[in-house]
Design an enzyme around this catalytic site. Sequence first.
Site, mmCIF file in Angstrom:
data_model
loop_
_atom_site.group_PDB
_atom_site.id
_atom_site.type_symbol
_atom_site.label_atom_id
_atom_site.label_comp_id
_atom_site.label_asym_id
_atom_site.label_seq_id
_atom_site.Cartn_x
_atom_site.Cartn_y
_atom_site.Cartn_z
ATOM 1 N N MET A 1 5.500 -69.015 5.801
ATOM 2 C CA MET A 1 6.907 -68.844 6.209
ATOM 3 C C MET A 1 7.726 -68.481 4.975
ATOM 4 O O MET A 1 7.544 -69.077 3.912
ATOM 5 C CB MET A 1 7.443 -70.142 6.794
ATOM 6 C CG MET A 1 6.659 -70.636 7.989
ATOM 7 S SD MET A 1 7.448 -72.080 8.686
ATOM 8 C CE MET A 1 6.311 -72.464 10.017
ATOM 9 N N MET B 1 4.692 -65.431 9.073
ATOM 10 C CA MET B 1 6.025 -65.430 9.692
ATOM 11 C C MET B 1 6.976 -64.974 8.605
ATOM 12 O O MET B 1 7.749 -65.755 8.030
ATOM 13 C CB MET B 1 6.356 -66.829 10.214
ATOM 14 C CG MET B 1 5.665 -67.122 11.536
ATOM 15 S SD MET B 1 5.585 -68.872 11.889
ATOM 16 C CE MET B 1 4.143 -69.294 10.946
ATOM 17 N N MET C 1 2.579 -66.976 20.827
ATOM 18 C CA MET C 1 3.343 -68.145 20.399
ATOM 19 C C MET C 1 3.927 -68.823 21.637
ATOM 20 O O MET C 1 4.621 -68.185 22.431
ATOM 21 C CB MET C 1 4.466 -67.741 19.438
ATOM 22 C CG MET C 1 3.917 -67.178 18.153
ATOM 23 S SD MET C 1 4.456 -68.036 16.670
ATOM 24 C CE MET C 1 4.349 -69.745 17.023
ATOM 25 N N ASP D 1 -0.587 -70.657 20.022
ATOM 26 C CA ASP D 1 -0.009 -71.427 18.914
ATOM 27 C C ASP D 1 1.330 -72.044 19.316
ATOM 28 O O ASP D 1 2.299 -71.325 19.573
ATOM 29 C CB ASP D 1 0.194 -70.449 17.744
ATOM 30 C CG ASP D 1 0.670 -71.121 16.460
ATOM 31 O OD1 ASP D 1 0.740 -72.356 16.419
ATOM 32 O OD2 ASP D 1 0.964 -70.373 15.496
ATOM 33 N N HIS E 1 -1.294 -66.758 9.292
ATOM 34 C CA HIS E 1 -0.248 -66.364 10.234
ATOM 35 C C HIS E 1 1.027 -66.106 9.437
ATOM 36 O O HIS E 1 1.678 -67.048 8.966
ATOM 37 C CB HIS E 1 -0.063 -67.503 11.256
ATOM 38 C CG HIS E 1 1.042 -67.272 12.237
ATOM 39 N ND1 HIS E 1 1.506 -68.268 13.071
ATOM 40 C CD2 HIS E 1 1.774 -66.170 12.533
ATOM 41 C CE1 HIS E 1 2.476 -67.782 13.834
ATOM 42 N NE2 HIS E 1 2.659 -66.513 13.512
ATOM 43 N N HIS F 1 -5.805 -72.636 10.314
ATOM 44 C CA HIS F 1 -4.644 -71.779 10.596
ATOM 45 C C HIS F 1 -3.601 -72.058 9.516
ATOM 46 O O HIS F 1 -3.168 -73.193 9.319
ATOM 47 C CB HIS F 1 -4.118 -72.119 11.995
ATOM 48 C CG HIS F 1 -2.974 -71.280 12.448
ATOM 49 N ND1 HIS F 1 -3.137 -70.053 13.049
ATOM 50 C CD2 HIS F 1 -1.648 -71.499 12.399
ATOM 51 C CE1 HIS F 1 -1.957 -69.545 13.355
ATOM 52 N NE2 HIS F 1 -1.027 -70.410 12.973
ATOM 53 N N ASP G 1 -0.002 -71.192 8.075
ATOM 54 C CA ASP G 1 1.302 -70.633 8.436
ATOM 55 C C ASP G 1 2.106 -70.296 7.186
ATOM 56 O O ASP G 1 2.531 -71.193 6.453
ATOM 57 C CB ASP G 1 2.087 -71.647 9.272
ATOM 58 C CG ASP G 1 1.494 -71.800 10.656
ATOM 59 O OD1 ASP G 1 1.460 -70.808 11.399
ATOM 60 O OD2 ASP G 1 1.041 -72.918 10.986
ATOM 61 N N SER H 1 -3.646 -76.281 12.378
ATOM 62 C CA SER H 1 -2.620 -75.673 11.524
ATOM 63 C C SER H 1 -2.260 -76.603 10.374
ATOM 64 O O SER H 1 -1.802 -77.737 10.589
ATOM 65 C CB SER H 1 -1.371 -75.389 12.362
ATOM 66 O OG SER H 1 -0.299 -75.152 11.485
HETATM 67 C C1 DX5 Z 1 4.895 -72.709 14.207
HETATM 68 C C2 DX5 Z 1 3.531 -72.421 13.648
HETATM 69 C C3 DX5 Z 1 2.458 -73.248 14.230
HETATM 70 C C4 DX5 Z 1 2.639 -74.736 14.085
HETATM 71 C C5 DX5 Z 1 2.212 -75.337 15.363
HETATM 72 O O1 DX5 Z 1 5.786 -71.747 13.808
HETATM 73 O O2 DX5 Z 1 3.163 -71.060 13.822
HETATM 74 O O3 DX5 Z 1 1.167 -72.840 13.790
HETATM 75 O O4 DX5 Z 1 1.917 -75.323 13.037
HETATM 76 O O5 DX5 Z 1 2.508 -76.686 15.331
HETATM 77 P P1 DX5 Z 1 2.357 -77.631 16.586
HETATM 78 O O6 DX5 Z 1 0.914 -77.582 16.994
HETATM 79 O O7 DX5 Z 1 2.796 -78.944 16.077
HETATM 80 O O8 DX5 Z 1 3.258 -77.081 17.669
HETATM 81 ZN ZN ZN Z 2 1.045 -70.468 13.369
#
Ligand code: DX5
Ligand code: ZN
Length: 211
Positions: free
Chosen positions: A39, A70, A139, A177, A68, A35, A37, A10
């Site tokens: 946000m 969010m 998750m 994840d 991904h 990956h 993310d 990620s």
């Molecule tokens: C959290 C993200 C993850 C995050 C995971 O909301 O969706 O993808 O990067 O990070 P680690 O592996 O540090 O838990």
């Molecule tokens: Zn993620």
Amino acid sequence: MKKEPILAPSLLSADFSDLSGALKMIEKGGGKWAHIDVMDGVFVPQITYGQPVISSLRAKTDLVFDVHLMTVSPELSIESFKKSGADYITFQWEATVHHHRVVQQIHEVGAKAGISLVPSTPVSALSEILPEVDLVLVMTVNPGFGGQKLIERCVSKISQLCEIREKMGLDFKISVDGGINSKTVESVLSAGADVIVSGSAFFSGEFKWNY
Ligand code: DX5
Ligand code: ZN
């Protein structure tokens, strides 16, 4: 026959001032997917990056881009994320009531469709949509931040999904994840995860991929 698991580091835990360097680290570290993310500061408190950043990274690598979302209202940005280079687009089950419509939209633009569950959403919420999706993202932390501790109770969702997939004769991938590191990876692999997302443990060098 069980396929080899896929590592999807990620970018959230990478050095944001050197994201193309981070892609190289993923390639060298055995990652096949990146990956990414996204946000929006609404579904979760932080804001990361969006389509323009993903587009400029697309030119730097052939890694599969596992985006991904969010974000609230995922339906507004499916087409633009595909245009920016997403291969998989995964949205949060909790972010919309129109799961079927969003999955259709993702397929219409030519991407693979994923749906993700926060820790408090049960697998049963997916019963009507599972036959339509290419990936389920379990998750194992509450979304929004890297570096959190894996919530063990969520791991059983992986085995539940494996069982349902077999019973229904489906072939979606199961991705996991949150909180994956050298200590927790075995439990999610033995539960049946196909895709392993790892942010802080991968980029700190704590978690080395040898599967
Ligand atoms: C959290 C993200 C993850 C995050 C995971 O909301 O969706 O993808 O990067 O990070 P680690 O592996 O540090 O838990
Ligand atoms: Zn993620």
